[in-house]
Design a protein around this motif. Structure first.
Motif, PDB file in Angstrom:
ATOM      1  N   UNK A  11      38.943  43.638  32.122  1.00 54.56           N
ATOM      2  CA  UNK A  11      40.123  43.300  31.321  1.00 54.56           C
ATOM      3  C   UNK A  11      41.349  43.075  32.207  1.00 54.56           C
ATOM      4  N   UNK A  12      41.502  43.920  33.232  1.00 55.12           N
ATOM      5  CA  UNK A  12      42.616  43.732  34.172  1.00 55.12           C
ATOM      6  C   UNK A  12      42.457  42.420  34.926  1.00 55.12           C
ATOM      7  N   UNK A  13      41.221  42.091  35.306  1.00 48.07           N
ATOM      8  CA  UNK A  13      40.971  40.828  36.006  1.00 48.07           C
ATOM      9  C   UNK A  13      41.327  39.635  35.127  1.00 48.07           C
ATOM     10  N   UNK A  14      40.891  39.652  33.864  1.00 51.01           N
ATOM     11  CA  UNK A  14      41.192  38.537  32.954  1.00 51.01           C
ATOM     12  C   UNK A  14      42.693  38.448  32.669  1.00 51.01           C
ATOM     13  N   UNK A  15      43.360  39.582  32.600  1.00 50.20           N
ATOM     14  CA  UNK A  15      44.802  39.570  32.386  1.00 50.20           C
ATOM     15  C   UNK A  15      45.520  38.974  33.592  1.00 50.20           C
ATOM     16  N   UNK A  16      45.054  39.271  34.794  1.00 46.45           N
ATOM     17  CA  UNK A  16      45.690  38.689  35.974  1.00 46.45           C
ATOM     18  C   UNK A  16      45.436  37.183  36.039  1.00 46.45           C
ATOM     19  N   UNK A  17      44.288  36.712  35.575  1.00 47.30           N
ATOM     20  CA  UNK A  17      44.039  35.279  35.503  1.00 47.30           C
ATOM     21  C   UNK A  17      45.004  34.638  34.503  1.00 47.30           C
ATOM     22  N   UNK A  18      45.208  35.296  33.361  1.00 48.07           N
ATOM     23  CA  UNK A  18      46.157  34.792  32.362  1.00 48.07           C
ATOM     24  C   UNK A  18      47.567  34.751  32.947  1.00 48.07           C
ATOM     25  N   UNK A  19      47.937  35.751  33.729  1.00 50.77           N
ATOM     26  CA  UNK A  19      49.258  35.756  34.373  1.00 50.77           C
ATOM     27  C   UNK A  19      49.404  34.601  35.356  1.00 50.77           C
ATOM     28  N   UNK A  73      46.864  44.414  40.635  1.00 53.07           N
ATOM     29  CA  UNK A  73      45.745  44.547  41.562  1.00 53.07           C
ATOM     30  C   UNK A  73      45.583  46.000  42.015  1.00 53.07           C
ATOM     31  N   UNK A  74      46.701  46.679  42.284  1.00 55.78           N
ATOM     32  CA  UNK A  74      46.628  48.095  42.656  1.00 55.78           C
ATOM     33  C   UNK A  74      46.049  48.938  41.510  1.00 55.78           C
ATOM     34  N   UNK A  75      46.444  48.614  40.281  1.00 51.11           N
ATOM     35  CA  UNK A  75      45.913  49.329  39.126  1.00 51.11           C
ATOM     36  C   UNK A  75      44.409  49.103  39.002  1.00 51.11           C
ATOM     37  N   UNK A  76      43.975  47.889  39.255  1.00 47.88           N
ATOM     38  CA  UNK A  76      42.550  47.594  39.190  1.00 47.88           C
ATOM     39  C   UNK A  76      41.779  48.374  40.254  1.00 47.88           C
ATOM     40  N   UNK A  77      42.322  48.432  41.457  1.00 49.84           N
ATOM     41  CA  UNK A  77      41.669  49.208  42.516  1.00 49.84           C
ATOM     42  C   UNK A  77      41.640  50.693  42.175  1.00 49.84           C
ATOM     43  N   UNK A  78      42.701  51.177  41.541  1.00 49.19           N
ATOM     44  CA  UNK A  78      42.736  52.568  41.117  1.00 49.19           C
ATOM     45  C   UNK A  78      41.693  52.867  40.063  1.00 49.19           C
ATOM     46  N   UNK A  79      41.512  51.964  39.115  1.00 47.40           N
ATOM     47  CA  UNK A  79      40.488  52.148  38.074  1.00 47.40           C
ATOM     48  C   UNK A  79      39.109  52.155  38.694  1.00 47.40           C
ATOM     49  N   UNK A  81      38.302  52.944  41.801  1.00 47.68           N
ATOM     50  CA  UNK A  81      38.145  54.181  42.572  1.00 47.68           C
ATOM     51  C   UNK A  81      37.955  55.393  41.659  1.00 47.68           C
ATOM     52  N   UNK A  82      38.706  55.443  40.574  1.00 44.92           N
ATOM     53  CA  UNK A  82      38.616  56.566  39.652  1.00 44.92           C
ATOM     54  C   UNK A  82      37.249  56.659  39.020  1.00 44.92           C
ATOM     55  N   UNK A  83      36.737  55.545  38.520  1.00 45.12           N
ATOM     56  CA  UNK A  83      35.453  55.596  37.825  1.00 45.12           C
ATOM     57  C   UNK A  83      34.273  55.612  38.781  1.00 45.12           C
ATOM     58  N   UNK A  84      34.440  55.158  40.008  1.00 41.35           N
ATOM     59  CA  UNK A  84      33.366  55.313  41.001  1.00 41.35           C
ATOM     60  C   UNK A  84      33.282  56.765  41.452  1.00 41.35           C
ATOM     61  N   UNK A  85      34.387  57.496  41.382  1.00 46.02           N
ATOM     62  CA  UNK A  85      34.375  58.910  41.732  1.00 46.02           C
ATOM     63  C   UNK A  85      33.577  59.741  40.755  1.00 46.02           C
TER      64      UNK A  85
END
Length: 88
Positions: A11-19, A73-79, A81-85
């Motif tokens: 969803x973050x990826x698609x939102x950044x494409x829309x931006x 992009x930072x938020x996406x990386x945080x998500x 990292x959080x869910x891979x943890x």
């Protein structure tokens, strides 16, 4: 939990494409007045407005969309990292 992280990341990826599309529409005259431009404006403007409050334009150049994409992009990386943890 991995599925939730994957959905949020997409969803973050698609939102950044829309931006990016919305930002590039500024190069086309009267693109914001089209139906597609109005829909993207309702989706993208609230997020971009947060950054426009704090980052003034430099002459004719508005760098707030660049900062907004960077934060997204930072938020996406945080998500990711959080869910891979949770897999460990």
């Amino acid at each position: 939990m991995f599925i939730v992280g994957s959905i949020i990341s997409k969803l973050i990826f698609y939102y950044s494409i829309a931006l990016i599309i919305y930002i590039l529409m500024s190069w086309v005259p009267a693109a914001y007045e089209s139906k597609f431009g109005q829909i993207l404006g309702k989706i993208c403007e609230p997020y971009l407005e947060l950054f426009r409050r704090f980052i003034p334009p430099l002459g004719m150049i508005d760098i707030s969309p660049i900062v907004a994409l960077f934060v997204l992009n930072l938020a996406n990386q945080g998500v990711i990292s959080l869910f891979n943890g949770f897999l460990l």
